[in-house]
Design an enzyme around this catalytic site. Structure first.
Site, PDB file in Angstrom:
ATOM      1  N   PHE A  10      40.526  38.276  26.153  1.00 56.62           N
ATOM      2  CA  PHE A  10      42.244  38.490  26.825  1.00 56.62           C
ATOM      3  C   PHE A  10      41.551  37.796  28.583  1.00 56.62           C
ATOM      4  CE2 PHE A  10      44.962  40.686  29.954  1.00 56.62           C
ATOM      5  CZ  PHE A  10      45.980  40.315  29.268  1.00 56.62           C
ATOM      6  N   ARG A  25      46.049  50.314  28.414  1.00 53.53           N
ATOM      7  CA  ARG A  25      45.623  51.314  28.923  1.00 53.53           C
ATOM      8  C   ARG A  25      45.856  52.910  28.962  1.00 53.53           C
ATOM      9  NH1 ARG A  25      49.686  47.979  33.942  1.00 53.53           N
ATOM     10  NH2 ARG A  25      48.200  47.020  34.475  1.00 53.53           N
ATOM     11  N   GLN A  84      28.229  81.214  38.848  1.00 49.37           N
ATOM     12  CA  GLN A  84      30.012  80.605  39.209  1.00 49.37           C
ATOM     13  C   GLN A  84      29.939  79.865  39.301  1.00 49.37           C
ATOM     14  OE1 GLN A  84      31.407  84.792  40.589  1.00 49.37           O
ATOM     15  NE2 GLN A  84      31.461  85.770  38.419  1.00 49.37           N
ATOM     16  N   GLY A 135      21.325  68.008  38.478  1.00 50.34           N
ATOM     17  CA  GLY A 135      20.834  67.878  38.718  1.00 50.34           C
ATOM     18  C   GLY A 135      19.540  66.375  39.497  1.00 50.34           C
ATOM     19  N   GLU A 146      41.781  46.226  33.090  1.00 51.29           N
ATOM     20  CA  GLU A 146      43.716  46.506  33.239  1.00 51.29           C
ATOM     21  C   GLU A 146      44.372  47.325  33.953  1.00 51.29           C
ATOM     22  OE1 GLU A 146      43.713  47.339  28.987  1.00 51.29           O
ATOM     23  OE2 GLU A 146      41.874  46.566  28.456  1.00 51.29           O
ATOM     24  N   GLY A 147      44.206  47.511  35.471  1.00 46.42           N
ATOM     25  CA  GLY A 147      44.736  47.554  36.300  1.00 46.42           C
ATOM     26  C   GLY A 147      44.446  48.886  37.490  1.00 46.42           C
ATOM     27  N   THR A 148      43.814  48.174  38.099  1.00 42.74           N
ATOM     28  CA  THR A 148      42.788  49.455  38.901  1.00 42.74           C
ATOM     29  C   THR A 148      43.947  50.840  39.408  1.00 42.74           C
ATOM     30  OG1 THR A 148      44.016  49.094  40.624  1.00 42.74           O
ATOM     31  CG2 THR A 148      42.326  47.593  40.610  1.00 42.74           C
TER      32      THR A 148
HETATM   33  N1  COS Z   1      56.527  45.229  30.141  1.00 40.32           N
HETATM   34  C1  COS Z   1      57.472  43.913  29.968  1.00 40.32           C
HETATM   35  N2  COS Z   1      57.691  43.153  31.009  1.00 40.32           N
HETATM   36  C2  COS Z   1      57.071  43.441  32.396  1.00 40.32           C
HETATM   37  C3  COS Z   1      57.015  44.737  32.315  1.00 40.32           C
HETATM   38  C4  COS Z   1      56.111  45.003  31.274  1.00 40.32           C
HETATM   39  N3  COS Z   1      55.497  46.297  30.938  1.00 40.32           N
HETATM   40  N4  COS Z   1      56.003  44.664  33.886  1.00 40.32           N
HETATM   41  C5  COS Z   1      56.742  43.241  34.358  1.00 40.32           C
HETATM   42  N5  COS Z   1      57.593  43.075  33.237  1.00 40.32           N
HETATM   43  C6  COS Z   1      58.633  41.901  34.065  1.00 40.32           C
HETATM   44  C7  COS Z   1      59.505  41.864  34.696  1.00 40.32           C
HETATM   45  O1  COS Z   1      60.467  43.290  34.400  1.00 40.32           O
HETATM   46  C8  COS Z   1      60.236  41.161  35.476  1.00 40.32           C
HETATM   47  O2  COS Z   1      60.428  40.362  34.766  1.00 40.32           O
HETATM   48  P1  COS Z   1      62.026  39.510  35.256  1.00 40.32           P
HETATM   49  O3  COS Z   1      61.327  38.336  36.239  1.00 40.32           O
HETATM   50  O4  COS Z   1      62.838  38.842  34.127  1.00 40.32           O
HETATM   51  O5  COS Z   1      62.722  40.125  35.640  1.00 40.32           O
HETATM   52  C9  COS Z   1      58.307  40.121  35.258  1.00 40.32           C
HETATM   53  O6  COS Z   1      58.011  40.554  34.143  1.00 40.32           O
HETATM   54  C10 COS Z   1      57.881  39.935  36.481  1.00 40.32           C
HETATM   55  O7  COS Z   1      57.843  41.139  36.628  1.00 40.32           O
HETATM   56  P2  COS Z   1      56.738  42.084  38.342  1.00 40.32           P
HETATM   57  O8  COS Z   1      58.635  41.217  38.812  1.00 40.32           O
HETATM   58  O9  COS Z   1      56.892  43.890  38.168  1.00 40.32           O
HETATM   59  O10 COS Z   1      55.908  41.040  38.907  1.00 40.32           O
HETATM   60  P3  COS Z   1      54.739  41.437  40.288  1.00 40.32           P
HETATM   61  O11 COS Z   1      54.577  40.092  40.377  1.00 40.32           O
HETATM   62  O12 COS Z   1      55.514  42.402  41.414  1.00 40.32           O
HETATM   63  O13 COS Z   1      53.521  42.685  39.829  1.00 40.32           O
HETATM   64  C11 COS Z   1      51.861  44.146  38.808  1.00 40.32           C
HETATM   65  C12 COS Z   1      53.681  43.581  38.940  1.00 40.32           C
HETATM   66  C13 COS Z   1      51.253  44.081  40.201  1.00 40.32           C
HETATM   67  C14 COS Z   1      52.417  45.419  37.879  1.00 40.32           C
HETATM   68  C15 COS Z   1      51.575  43.170  37.794  1.00 40.32           C
HETATM   69  O14 COS Z   1      51.246  41.693  38.717  1.00 40.32           O
HETATM   70  C16 COS Z   1      50.079  44.131  37.669  1.00 40.32           C
HETATM   71  O15 COS Z   1      50.328  44.245  36.094  1.00 40.32           O
HETATM   72  N6  COS Z   1      48.530  44.054  37.994  1.00 40.32           N
HETATM   73  C17 COS Z   1      47.709  44.517  37.654  1.00 40.32           C
HETATM   74  C18 COS Z   1      47.131  43.532  36.555  1.00 40.32           C
HETATM   75  C19 COS Z   1      46.051  43.571  35.245  1.00 40.32           C
HETATM   76  O16 COS Z   1      46.451  44.980  35.396  1.00 40.32           O
HETATM   77  N7  COS Z   1      44.549  43.073  35.763  1.00 40.32           N
HETATM   78  C20 COS Z   1      43.524  43.174  35.256  1.00 40.32           C
HETATM   79  C21 COS Z   1      43.352  42.182  34.359  1.00 40.32           C
HETATM   80  S1  COS Z   1      43.477  42.709  33.078  1.00 40.32           S
HETATM   81  S2  COS Z   1      42.267  43.425  31.678  1.00 40.32           S
END
Ligand code: COS
Length: 383
Positions: A122, A244, A280, A340, A364-366
């Protein structure tokens, strides 16, 4: 349940035996060699581990999320590197195709991913786009029936062994943020695609992560997951919702292993004339770890049930990932304290697991991203 109770029980027992009899004895070797032995990978293939979550019609076991998390908890009983060998096929590498792929993409790729003939990886993160995944810069420019992809991806799990990447790239340069992103299936052998030197990591030795570099890689437009450009960010987010939960389950499994090690060691280790488990202050650490681990297990199981029932679990899966990964960090820290000096040396597994679990709070997201996701969902639900 995807499997009948008896068949699933046999699967769980088989996984538990495989973990305890084959994998646990090899933990130190994997740590030293930074490699999972090839014969173990073959045994994983024979056991069907690569296809745990791939639907039965495509040759996998088609586990429900409730079943998947139970298997993931068992797999947490050993060094996380073993699970990573097939983790991307079961999770983030294949789920995009399962959730959003076209029929043709499913028919071509899923049977090969289920057997482990192909390894999927991925590729979302970039040098300048980690938590802010929507800002990614890798570009995919339309050229006839193809796209030309340029950019680089960072910290990509299983990149060195991957045959295909589900790779997010920006197909619409004029649309900043999430909407301009598409998810592609990119073949490892695409001219212009190269893999960097594997990263030297703090822990999780045996799992390989590396950069993926794309220089004028020509990829057919039909390789866009689902066939429709602009949907890739959402595909990635949906994949991560399930991923997650899986990581949360692995955290529970590792915590349960750490707790077993702590109970055994503190029952045997004597100080002041009696086993330290009778003190304890040691009992308090054991009890805190047990209570928190039990809470995380309940969360994982509840969220999995909701997901199988078709509910929106964006909030729950972020809660699970956040709580379980932080929980196992605390459990590992207490384990070092209970052991220890023995918790700080490589002779015992605690020192290694302590380093291994640190990653759970990051990939997979902090934790901080999970907090943002949880709070945003709370606001949405309050509207
Ligand atoms: N399922 C389906 N759709 C989703 C979704 C989910 N879980 N989360 C967001 N979306 C959709 C939103 O509804 C939005 O759609 P519209 O444009 O139609 O409104 C679109 O995706 C963009 O979402 P959002 O505005 O929330 O995006 P942001 O750029 O604000 O980012 C976060 C959201 C920060 C939550 C995201 O970037 C994220 O998860 N970052 C971490 C990434 C990660 O985990 N990286 C690890 C590496 S992979 S091992």
């Amino acid at each position: 349940m995807a499997l009948d109770e008896e068949t699933f029980g046999i699967l769980l027992d088989t996984v538990e035996r495989f973990v305890n009899e084959r994998l646990v004895p090899l933990e130190s070797k994997v740590e030293e060699d930074d490699e999972v032995p090839a014969e173990i990978v073959e045994e994983m293939r024979e056991l069907g581990m690569f296809g745990l979550t791939i639907p039965e019609e495509f040759g996998g076991l088609g586990l429900s999320v409730v079943e998947e998390v139970q298997v993931a908890i068992k797999l947490g009983g050993t060094t996380p590197a073993f699970r990573s060998v097939f983790g991307t096929n079961v999770g983030i590498g294949s789920q995009g195709i399962i959730i959003d792929g076209t029929d043709a993409q499913k028919e071509y790729y899923l049977p090969k991913l289920a057997t482990g003939e192909l390894i999927a990886s991925f590729a979302l993160t970039e040098p300048e786009a980690g938590s802010d995944a929507g800002s990614l810069k890798t570009s995919a420019k339309k050229d006839g029936d193809d796209y030309i992809i340029n950019g680089s991806k960072r910290f990509i799990t299983n990149a060195p062994s991957a045959d295909i990447f589900t790779l997010m790239a920006r197909t619409d340069p004029d649309t900043p943020g999430a909407r301009g992103i598409s998810a592609f299936i990119v073949d490892r052998n695409t001219p212009g695609l190269s893999i960097g030197v594997p990263d030297k990591k703090m822990g999780q030795h045996g799992t390989k992560t590396a950069d993926v570099i794309l220089e004028d890689c020509r990829v057919p437009a039909e390789n866009i997951i689902g066939g429709v450009p602009g949907q890739g960010f959402k595909t990635a987010m949906k994949v991560l919702d399930r991923g997650r939960m899986h990581i949360g389950a692995v955290c529970v499994g590792v915590a349960e292993r750490l707790i077993r090690e702590c109970v055994q060691y503190s029952s045997e280790r004597k100080q002041f004339g009696k086993p330290i488990a009778e003190f304890q202050l040691i009992q308090a650490m054991l009890a805190d770890s047990q209570a928190e681990c039990y809470a995380a297990r309940c969360m994982v199981e509840d969220a999995a049930e909701k997901k199988d029932a078709g509910e929106n679990v964006v909030l729950e899966s972020a809660c699970v990932k956040m709580y379980a990964s932080e929980m196992v960090g605390r459990v590992a820290d207490r384990a070092v304290q209970i052991f220890g000096g023995a918790g700080y040396v490589a002779e015992y597994p605690i020192e290694r697991l302590y380093r291994d679990v640190r990653l759970f709070r990051i990939y997979e997201g902090t934790t901080q991203i999970q907090q943002i996701v949880i709070a945003r969902e709370m606001m949405k639900q309050a509207q």
